[in-house]
Design a protein around this motif. Structure first.
Motif, PDB file in Angstrom:
ATOM      1  N   GLN A 147       0.829  -1.213   0.000  1.00 53.90           N
ATOM      2  CA  GLN A 147       0.000   0.000   0.000  1.00 53.90           C
ATOM      3  C   GLN A 147       0.859   1.257   0.000  1.00 53.90           C
ATOM      4  N   GLU A 148       1.902   1.268   0.820  1.00 52.76           N
ATOM      5  CA  GLU A 148       2.789   2.432   0.895  1.00 52.76           C
ATOM      6  C   GLU A 148       3.507   2.673  -0.433  1.00 52.76           C
ATOM      7  N   PHE A 149       4.037   1.606  -1.022  1.00 53.07           N
ATOM      8  CA  PHE A 149       4.777   1.737  -2.275  1.00 53.07           C
ATOM      9  C   PHE A 149       3.859   2.199  -3.407  1.00 53.07           C
ATOM     10  N   THR A 150       2.647   1.649  -3.427  1.00 54.06           N
ATOM     11  CA  THR A 150       1.686   2.017  -4.470  1.00 54.06           C
ATOM     12  C   THR A 150       1.306   3.484  -4.347  1.00 54.06           C
ATOM     13  N   MET A 151       1.083   3.933  -3.128  1.00 56.78           N
ATOM     14  CA  MET A 151       0.728   5.332  -2.907  1.00 56.78           C
ATOM     15  C   MET A 151       1.871   6.263  -3.297  1.00 56.78           C
ATOM     16  N   GLU A 152       3.108   5.843  -3.037  1.00 57.80           N
ATOM     17  CA  GLU A 152       4.267   6.660  -3.427  1.00 57.80           C
ATOM     18  C   GLU A 152       4.335   6.844  -4.933  1.00 57.80           C
ATOM     19  N   MET A 153       4.108   5.770  -5.676  1.00 51.50           N
ATOM     20  CA  MET A 153       4.130   5.873  -7.138  1.00 51.50           C
ATOM     21  C   MET A 153       2.973   6.714  -7.662  1.00 51.50           C
ATOM     22  N   ALA A 154       1.784   6.499  -7.096  1.00 52.30           N
ATOM     23  CA  ALA A 154       0.616   7.266  -7.522  1.00 52.30           C
ATOM     24  C   ALA A 154       0.810   8.756  -7.244  1.00 52.30           C
ATOM     25  N   THR A 155       1.402   9.079  -6.108  1.00 53.89           N
ATOM     26  CA  THR A 155       1.654  10.471  -5.746  1.00 53.89           C
ATOM     27  C   THR A 155       2.644  11.109  -6.712  1.00 53.89           C
ATOM     28  N   ALA A 195      -0.767  -5.063  -6.114  1.00 50.58           N
ATOM     29  CA  ALA A 195      -1.133  -3.715  -5.669  1.00 50.58           C
ATOM     30  C   ALA A 195      -2.613  -3.455  -5.859  1.00 50.58           C
ATOM     31  N   THR A 196      -3.173  -3.929  -6.958  1.00 50.18           N
ATOM     32  CA  THR A 196      -4.607  -3.792  -7.184  1.00 50.18           C
ATOM     33  C   THR A 196      -5.390  -4.455  -6.054  1.00 50.18           C
ATOM     34  N   ALA A 197      -4.940  -5.644  -5.677  1.00 48.97           N
ATOM     35  CA  ALA A 197      -5.660  -6.422  -4.668  1.00 48.97           C
ATOM     36  C   ALA A 197      -5.734  -5.721  -3.323  1.00 48.97           C
ATOM     37  N   VAL A 198      -4.665  -4.999  -2.943  1.00 55.16           N
ATOM     38  CA  VAL A 198      -4.625  -4.456  -1.583  1.00 55.16           C
ATOM     39  C   VAL A 198      -4.660  -2.928  -1.505  1.00 55.16           C
ATOM     40  N   ALA A 199      -4.488  -2.232  -2.637  1.00 50.47           N
ATOM     41  CA  ALA A 199      -4.363  -0.769  -2.557  1.00 50.47           C
ATOM     42  C   ALA A 199      -5.316   0.007  -3.455  1.00 50.47           C
ATOM     43  N   LEU A 200      -6.071  -0.667  -4.315  1.00 57.56           N
ATOM     44  CA  LEU A 200      -6.917   0.037  -5.287  1.00 57.56           C
ATOM     45  C   LEU A 200      -7.895   1.001  -4.619  1.00 57.56           C
ATOM     46  N   ASP A 201      -8.625   0.526  -3.617  1.00 58.76           N
ATOM     47  CA  ASP A 201      -9.646   1.372  -2.980  1.00 58.76           C
ATOM     48  C   ASP A 201      -9.020   2.596  -2.317  1.00 58.76           C
ATOM     49  N   GLU A 202      -7.892   2.383  -1.652  1.00 59.13           N
ATOM     50  CA  GLU A 202      -7.215   3.487  -0.969  1.00 59.13           C
ATOM     51  C   GLU A 202      -6.756   4.549  -1.964  1.00 59.13           C
ATOM     52  N   VAL A 203      -6.176   4.128  -3.070  1.00 59.33           N
ATOM     53  CA  VAL A 203      -5.702   5.075  -4.082  1.00 59.33           C
ATOM     54  C   VAL A 203      -6.878   5.822  -4.708  1.00 59.33           C
ATOM     55  N   VAL A 212      -6.255 -19.640 -11.752  1.00 62.15           N
ATOM     56  CA  VAL A 212      -5.714 -18.291 -11.554  1.00 62.15           C
ATOM     57  C   VAL A 212      -4.258 -18.414 -11.160  1.00 62.15           C
ATOM     58  N   LEU A 213      -3.374 -17.885 -11.995  1.00 62.33           N
ATOM     59  CA  LEU A 213      -1.942 -17.874 -11.703  1.00 62.33           C
ATOM     60  C   LEU A 213      -1.574 -16.487 -11.208  1.00 62.33           C
ATOM     61  N   GLY A 214      -0.905 -16.402 -10.065  1.00 66.77           N
ATOM     62  CA  GLY A 214      -0.577 -15.083  -9.524  1.00 66.77           C
ATOM     63  C   GLY A 214       0.555 -15.141  -8.521  1.00 66.77           C
ATOM     64  N   THR A 215       0.881 -13.995  -7.972  1.00 67.00           N
ATOM     65  CA  THR A 215       1.882 -13.934  -6.909  1.00 67.00           C
ATOM     66  C   THR A 215       1.267 -14.449  -5.611  1.00 67.00           C
ATOM     67  N   VAL A 216       2.104 -14.675  -4.633  1.00 72.43           N
ATOM     68  CA  VAL A 216       1.614 -15.118  -3.323  1.00 72.43           C
ATOM     69  C   VAL A 216       0.629 -14.090  -2.757  1.00 72.43           C
ATOM     70  N   GLY A 217       0.975 -12.796  -2.877  1.00 70.53           N
ATOM     71  CA  GLY A 217       0.104 -11.751  -2.348  1.00 70.53           C
ATOM     72  C   GLY A 217      -1.249 -11.712  -3.013  1.00 70.53           C
ATOM     73  N   THR A 218      -1.264 -11.831  -4.340  1.00 64.26           N
ATOM     74  CA  THR A 218      -2.536 -11.806  -5.075  1.00 64.26           C
ATOM     75  C   THR A 218      -3.385 -13.017  -4.742  1.00 64.26           C
ATOM     76  N   ILE A 219      -2.773 -14.182  -4.743  1.00 63.57           N
ATOM     77  CA  ILE A 219      -3.530 -15.409  -4.453  1.00 63.57           C
ATOM     78  C   ILE A 219      -4.072 -15.393  -3.023  1.00 63.57           C
ATOM     79  N   ASN A 220      -3.259 -14.979  -2.068  1.00 59.04           N
ATOM     80  CA  ASN A 220      -3.697 -14.954  -0.673  1.00 59.04           C
ATOM     81  C   ASN A 220      -4.784 -13.917  -0.412  1.00 59.04           C
ATOM     82  N   SER A 221      -4.867 -12.901  -1.257  1.00 61.35           N
ATOM     83  CA  SER A 221      -5.898 -11.869  -1.081  1.00 61.35           C
ATOM     84  C   SER A 221      -7.285 -12.360  -1.488  1.00 61.35           C
TER      85      SER A 221
END
Length: 264
Positions: free
Chosen positions: A50-58, A75-83, A113-122
């Motif tokens: 979330q922090e890294f995504t917000m830094e790039m968006a900013t 990043a979509t899975a965990v930060a989309l709504d916040e951004v 669904v093939l994804g990263t650990v973070g995406t799959i766990n979300s």
């Protein structure tokens, strides 16, 4: 509207989205940030992503973008709504478009669904697919070794084929007719993935489906660029510019791309 479209990713994976944009929206200016220095995002904590995504968006908001694409599935899975809550421009993720494309393509409702650990766990893809197809059978599989192969530029090597084959072992014996590439890095090893899946399986890239949404929003908000002249994309990376540049040249077929270093 002359303002650019911003694209962010954990590294080079979002270039698969840019590739589709250059095909379908060739007149739209693009500014891209890849956070290669901190890639991959998949194993990281939700707070970090979330922090890294917000830094790039900013950083991109300061460049006066008119739209933002979060081209990273994690990043979509965990930060989309916040951004979305933080910025006034439209913000698009890659998970809902990817799920929609898979549901359209599947004849059996059985989807891998093939994804990263973070995406799959979300479970973000599971939720998105079942919103569209409640009775879907979903086979999620984390493939953590795929991103490093792409980021290292070794996605065309024989070694990559072996890594992909090993990574897909978890799908052995599973019945499905569609596989979602639930990480925008994965299209760069799609030929290896296809080779190690049953021939009947159709592969869906979230990158392709996402650009359909970009086009629709540009038109609905009347923010398309009127000028028909083409503007070269600008790429920023937090990592090594030469490695990033070589992948841009290879994947996007752009000679001498404008690749710059950025500190976030």
């Amino acid at each position: 509207m002359e303002a650019p479209i911003g694209v962010i990713d954990s590294g080079v994976g979002g270039l698969t989205v840019v590739k589709e944009m250059l095909k379908r929206l060739p007149n739209e200016p693009i500014v891209y940030i890849g956070d290669d220095a901190r890639c991959p995002y998949g194993p990281r904590s939700t707070q970090e992503v979330q922090e890294f995504t917000m830094e790039m968006a900013t950083a991109l908001s300061k460049m006066d973008i008119k739209m933002l694409i979060i081209a990273c599935n994690t990043a979509t899975a965990v930060a989309l709504d916040e951004v979305r809550e933080h910025f006034p421009f439209p913000v698009i993720g890659v998970i809902v478009p990817g799920a929609r494309g898979a549901v359209k393509a599947s004849k059996t409702g059985k989807i891998a669904v093939l994804g990263t650990v973070g995406t799959i766990n979300s479970h973000a893809y599971d939720d998105a697919i079942r919103t569209l197809l409640p009775n879907a059978t979903i086979h999620p599989l984390a493939c953590p070794d795929f991103v490093p192969i792409v980021e290292s530029g070794l996605y065309k090597s024989e070694n990559a084929s072996g890594v992909v084959k090993k990574g897909l072992v978890g799908l052995a014996g599973k019945d499905f007719d569609v596989a979602i590439l639930g990480c925008t890095h994965y299209p760069l090893v799609q030929h290896h993935i296809q080779a190690h899946l049953p021939s009947k399986v159709q592969i869906i890239s979230s990158a392709v489906e996402t650009v359909f949404d970009v086009e629709r929003i540009l038109l609905s908000k009347n923010i398309t660029r009127d000028d028909s002249s083409k503007v070269a994309p600008i790429f920023y990376t937090t990592g090594q510019t030469q490695q990033f540049l070589s992948i841009v040249e290879d994947w996007l077929a752009i000679k001498k791309p404008d690749v710059r270093h950025i500190m976030l």
